[in-house]
Scaffold this motif. Sequence first.
Motif, PDB file in Angstrom:
ATOM      1  N   ALA A 550      12.585 124.646 -11.351  1.00  0.00           N
ATOM      2  CA  ALA A 550      11.669 125.503 -10.605  1.00  0.00           C
ATOM      3  C   ALA A 550      11.827 125.271  -9.107  1.00  0.00           C
ATOM      4  CB  ALA A 550      10.234 125.220 -11.029  1.00  0.00           C
ATOM      5  N   MET A 551      11.380 126.253  -8.344  1.00  0.00           N
ATOM      6  CA  MET A 551      11.518 126.192  -6.901  1.00  0.00           C
ATOM      7  C   MET A 551      10.609 125.133  -6.301  1.00  0.00           C
ATOM      8  SD  MET A 551      12.874 127.438  -4.213  1.00  0.00           S
ATOM      9  CE  MET A 551      12.556 127.155  -2.474  1.00  0.00           C
ATOM     10  N   PRO A 552      11.163 124.207  -5.520  1.00  0.00           N
ATOM     11  CA  PRO A 552      10.322 123.213  -4.853  1.00  0.00           C
ATOM     12  C   PRO A 552       9.653 123.809  -3.615  1.00  0.00           C
ATOM     13  CG  PRO A 552      12.613 122.882  -4.279  1.00  0.00           C
ATOM     14  CD  PRO A 552      12.589 123.994  -5.286  1.00  0.00           C
ATOM     15  N   ALA A 553       8.695 123.113  -3.056  1.00  0.00           N
ATOM     16  CA  ALA A 553       8.008 123.594  -1.863  1.00  0.00           C
ATOM     17  C   ALA A 553       8.953 123.578  -0.674  1.00  0.00           C
ATOM     18  CB  ALA A 553       6.792 122.725  -1.573  1.00  0.00           C
ATOM     19  N   ILE A 554       8.850 124.621   0.135  1.00  0.00           N
ATOM     20  CA  ILE A 554       9.670 124.705   1.325  1.00  0.00           C
ATOM     21  C   ILE A 554       9.128 123.731   2.374  1.00  0.00           C
ATOM     22  CG2 ILE A 554       8.258 126.549   2.327  1.00  0.00           C
ATOM     23  CD1 ILE A 554      10.769 127.725   3.518  1.00  0.00           C
ATOM     24  N   PRO A 555       9.978 123.083   3.145  1.00  0.00           N
ATOM     25  CA  PRO A 555       9.472 122.213   4.214  1.00  0.00           C
ATOM     26  C   PRO A 555       8.581 122.993   5.170  1.00  0.00           C
ATOM     27  CG  PRO A 555      11.818 121.862   3.860  1.00  0.00           C
ATOM     28  CD  PRO A 555      11.443 123.048   3.034  1.00  0.00           C
ATOM     29  N   LYS A 556       7.474 122.427   5.542  1.00  0.00           N
ATOM     30  CA  LYS A 556       6.479 123.141   6.347  1.00  0.00           C
ATOM     31  C   LYS A 556       7.007 123.542   7.702  1.00  0.00           C
ATOM     32  CE  LYS A 556       1.928 122.638   8.472  1.00  0.00           C
ATOM     33  NZ  LYS A 556       0.780 121.755   8.729  1.00  0.00           N
ATOM     34  N   ASP A 557       7.678 122.652   8.370  1.00  0.00           N
ATOM     35  CA  ASP A 557       8.094 122.900   9.753  1.00  0.00           C
ATOM     36  C   ASP A 557       9.597 123.129   9.858  1.00  0.00           C
ATOM     37  OD1 ASP A 557       5.485 122.589  10.798  1.00  0.00           O
ATOM     38  OD2 ASP A 557       5.692 120.420  10.569  1.00  0.00           O
ATOM     39  N   GLY A 558      10.131 123.923   8.948  1.00  0.00           N
ATOM     40  CA  GLY A 558      11.560 124.203   8.996  1.00  0.00           C
ATOM     41  C   GLY A 558      12.346 123.093   8.318  1.00  0.00           C
ATOM     42  N   GLY A 559      13.437 122.689   8.931  1.00  0.00           N
ATOM     43  CA  GLY A 559      14.273 121.663   8.333  1.00  0.00           C
ATOM     44  C   GLY A 559      15.072 122.166   7.152  1.00  0.00           C
ATOM     45  N   LEU A 560      15.263 123.501   7.049  1.00  0.00           N
ATOM     46  CA  LEU A 560      15.950 124.047   5.886  1.00  0.00           C
ATOM     47  C   LEU A 560      17.422 123.680   5.862  1.00  0.00           C
ATOM     48  CD1 LEU A 560      14.327 127.594   5.767  1.00  0.00           C
ATOM     49  CD2 LEU A 560      13.921 125.698   4.200  1.00  0.00           C
ATOM     50  N   ASP A 561      18.028 123.483   7.033  1.00  0.00           N
ATOM     51  CA  ASP A 561      19.443 123.154   7.057  1.00  0.00           C
ATOM     52  C   ASP A 561      19.718 121.788   6.443  1.00  0.00           C
ATOM     53  OD1 ASP A 561      20.775 125.414   8.355  1.00  0.00           O
ATOM     54  OD2 ASP A 561      19.479 124.932  10.038  1.00  0.00           O
ATOM     55  N   GLY A 571      29.578 129.379  -0.076  1.00  0.00           N
ATOM     56  CA  GLY A 571      28.419 130.206  -0.408  1.00  0.00           C
ATOM     57  C   GLY A 571      27.468 129.591  -1.406  1.00  0.00           C
ATOM     58  N   VAL A 572      27.673 128.332  -1.779  1.00  0.00           N
ATOM     59  CA  VAL A 572      26.813 127.666  -2.765  1.00  0.00           C
ATOM     60  C   VAL A 572      26.172 126.441  -2.110  1.00  0.00           C
ATOM     61  CG1 VAL A 572      26.678 126.568  -5.034  1.00  0.00           C
ATOM     62  CG2 VAL A 572      28.301 128.441  -4.649  1.00  0.00           C
ATOM     63  N   PHE A 573      24.857 126.270  -2.343  1.00  0.00           N
ATOM     64  CA  PHE A 573      24.094 125.188  -1.719  1.00  0.00           C
ATOM     65  C   PHE A 573      23.178 124.560  -2.752  1.00  0.00           C
ATOM     66  CE2 PHE A 573      25.301 128.299   1.370  1.00  0.00           C
ATOM     67  CZ  PHE A 573      25.750 127.555   2.441  1.00  0.00           C
ATOM     68  N   ARG A 574      22.801 123.314  -2.488  1.00  0.00           N
ATOM     69  CA  ARG A 574      21.920 122.598  -3.413  1.00  0.00           C
ATOM     70  C   ARG A 574      20.812 121.927  -2.611  1.00  0.00           C
ATOM     71  NH1 ARG A 574      25.581 120.419  -6.259  1.00  0.00           N
ATOM     72  NH2 ARG A 574      25.495 121.993  -7.904  1.00  0.00           N
ATOM     73  N   ALA A 575      19.585 122.071  -3.095  1.00  0.00           N
ATOM     74  CA  ALA A 575      18.443 121.438  -2.438  1.00  0.00           C
ATOM     75  C   ALA A 575      18.540 119.933  -2.587  1.00  0.00           C
ATOM     76  CB  ALA A 575      17.143 121.959  -3.036  1.00  0.00           C
ATOM     77  N   THR A 576      18.210 119.216  -1.519  1.00  0.00           N
ATOM     78  CA  THR A 576      18.269 117.757  -1.582  1.00  0.00           C
ATOM     79  C   THR A 576      17.169 117.201  -2.462  1.00  0.00           C
ATOM     80  OG1 THR A 576      16.992 117.690   0.470  1.00  0.00           O
ATOM     81  CG2 THR A 576      19.387 117.575   0.662  1.00  0.00           C
ATOM     82  N   ILE A 577      16.016 117.902  -2.546  1.00  0.00           N
ATOM     83  CA  ILE A 577      14.911 117.501  -3.425  1.00  0.00           C
ATOM     84  C   ILE A 577      14.363 118.748  -4.097  1.00  0.00           C
ATOM     85  CG2 ILE A 577      12.659 116.405  -3.577  1.00  0.00           C
ATOM     86  CD1 ILE A 577      13.289 114.939  -0.992  1.00  0.00           C
ATOM     87  N   PRO A 578      14.426 118.950  -5.398  1.00  0.00           N
ATOM     88  CA  PRO A 578      15.252 118.166  -6.322  1.00  0.00           C
ATOM     89  C   PRO A 578      16.696 118.656  -6.269  1.00  0.00           C
ATOM     90  CG  PRO A 578      14.119 119.881  -7.527  1.00  0.00           C
ATOM     91  CD  PRO A 578      13.658 120.013  -6.109  1.00  0.00           C
ATOM     92  N   MET A 579      17.612 117.828  -6.668  1.00  0.00           N
ATOM     93  CA  MET A 579      19.029 118.176  -6.595  1.00  0.00           C
ATOM     94  C   MET A 579      19.394 119.322  -7.526  1.00  0.00           C
ATOM     95  SD  MET A 579      20.617 116.475  -4.307  1.00  0.00           S
ATOM     96  CE  MET A 579      22.321 116.624  -4.798  1.00  0.00           C
TER      97      MET A 579
END
Length: 605
Positions: A550-561, A571-579
């Motif tokens: 499931a989708m984790p919470a987006i960082p509040k103050d940006g930090g998406l990079d 073109g493929v990326f993975r969230a650091t939390i959760p992987m």
Amino acid sequence: MNRREFLGTIAAASAAVLAGGSAVAEAKRCVLEAFEFSGVSLRPSRWQRQFARARDFYIQVPNDDILRGFRLPAGLPAPGKTLGGWCEEDSYQVFGQWLMAMSRASKINNDTAMREKASILLTEWGKTLDRNPDANGRCKFQQILASSRLSHYFFDKMAGGLVDMHLYAQHPEALPLLEKITDWAVTLLRRDRVPGGAGPDQKADGYPLEWYTLGENLFRAFETTGRAGYRDFAEAWLYPQYWDKFLSTSRPVGILGQHAYSHCNSLSSAAMAAAVTGDPKYLQIARNACDFFQQTQCYATGGYGPGERLMPIDGSLGKSLEKQVDTFECPCGSWAGFKLSKYLMQLTGEARYGDWIEKLVYNGIGAALPMAGRGRTFYYADYRLGSAAKTYYGAAFPCCSATYFQDVTEYHNLIYFKEAGGLCVNLYMPSEVTWMIAGAEAKLIQETNYPEEDTVNLKLELSQPARFNLKFRVPSWARDVSVKVNGSPENIPVMPGSWAVLARLWRPQDRVEIRIPLSIRAQSIDAERPERMALLRGPVVLVQNLAASAMPAIPKDGGLDSWLAPAGAPGVFRATIPMAAEFTAFYLIGESQPYRMYFDFSRPS
């Protein structure tokens, strides 16, 4: 209007037609000039392959199959098989647009096979006119013009196809046939002109269907031939009931429920009215209407029109994600967006109109499934919350089968523009362009892996030094764009939404390096639902692979990079939390692969 009045000409029209030009070129009032499929080539890339696959698909559709539905009612031998689907009876729903795309494709790199196919189709179709008339002395096409709800739609597409067969394929029969069917249309087309949204039981489309798209191609016929009758007939189909709502605002009232694609498409008629008449109100209408679509109707992809309808400005766009499978009529909607944006770029010279083109290239038509099988077509893009997928339309050869081919052919006409004393780079796509500057031939080669990488390299091949402006579009979303010439940084203005200008004496083999940082950001669907967002990297929408968690919470103050890291493949990326949360460029998603584009993000305090 009698025949003599309709076919009246303006001075010098014959000379202009013989020269292959426009008798009213001065009236266009364009700041930028398109290359019109001459001198531009795509180099190896995803976008070149997409065009080549579409070209190969259509070159292989048997001519006899396409012509069967025209020949049968004309009493001519009709070998071949029915195309089926929307073309079960005949292919009038798409034939004119196929001629448009084929003629334009034939001019790209002098594609003689495509030109020959288009020429055969046009000649053989022409033979079916004036054959086997009914009791009123009308052939099948005249019967369609007199009685079919689709009569205006069919005529509009055929007129556009015939104009293009003259302009791009130099077919000698195109203009005489255009004259013939337009003479019929002047007499036979109904003039009800019920505005979209007002026709009883017409599902907000008006009656007859899409009559308000006629002006553009008739104005184009006037520009091409100089015949005043085409201009006069175009003016009979202007749409003040809709257009005038945009005279003084980009947020009008009373825009509710109209058919989205055709009402966007009709704005190209307003743009052509501006070009031909010089009346500034039409340009203002087109500008405000384009802003209306961009600011209130578009998703992050550049798509619009859930359920094929325009949305009131009250949160309905965001709410549509909860139920609409038919989120965006993708090939048709991309075609209308391309045209309106291109007209505005040419008429105003403003770079900002290239942003919508870019969105649609990567997330609209550029993310569509390819033509396949016997007319299998990608029609609706699906952006639903929860789970979505790309699927083919149920019936063969729908309208989007035609606009798909038009769209990917149009790539060649959207990358570069000419202006007095300069060249403008609108799209960052592996390609090359040849043009004349100061009486000598010049070539620019564009090498890039954009939008997967952030660097664009331009190389100039000149026969002699030449002074001109080289402009490149700075996307509205871009920040910290930098440029180097021959390895040295250039300190020039690079304002988002504008052209950056390199004005200098250019020498053979000069090189330009442009870096456009591809940061990741979240974009809200509308003001009423700011937490309902999509993720983008540069111009590209990222979607979650639903094989992940499931989708984790987006960082509040940006930090998406730092939250999304490259996963090894372009073109493929993975969230650091959760992987496990994996995100992919929307254009990489294949048929029936489940994904999630929009999320109701929770922002922890």
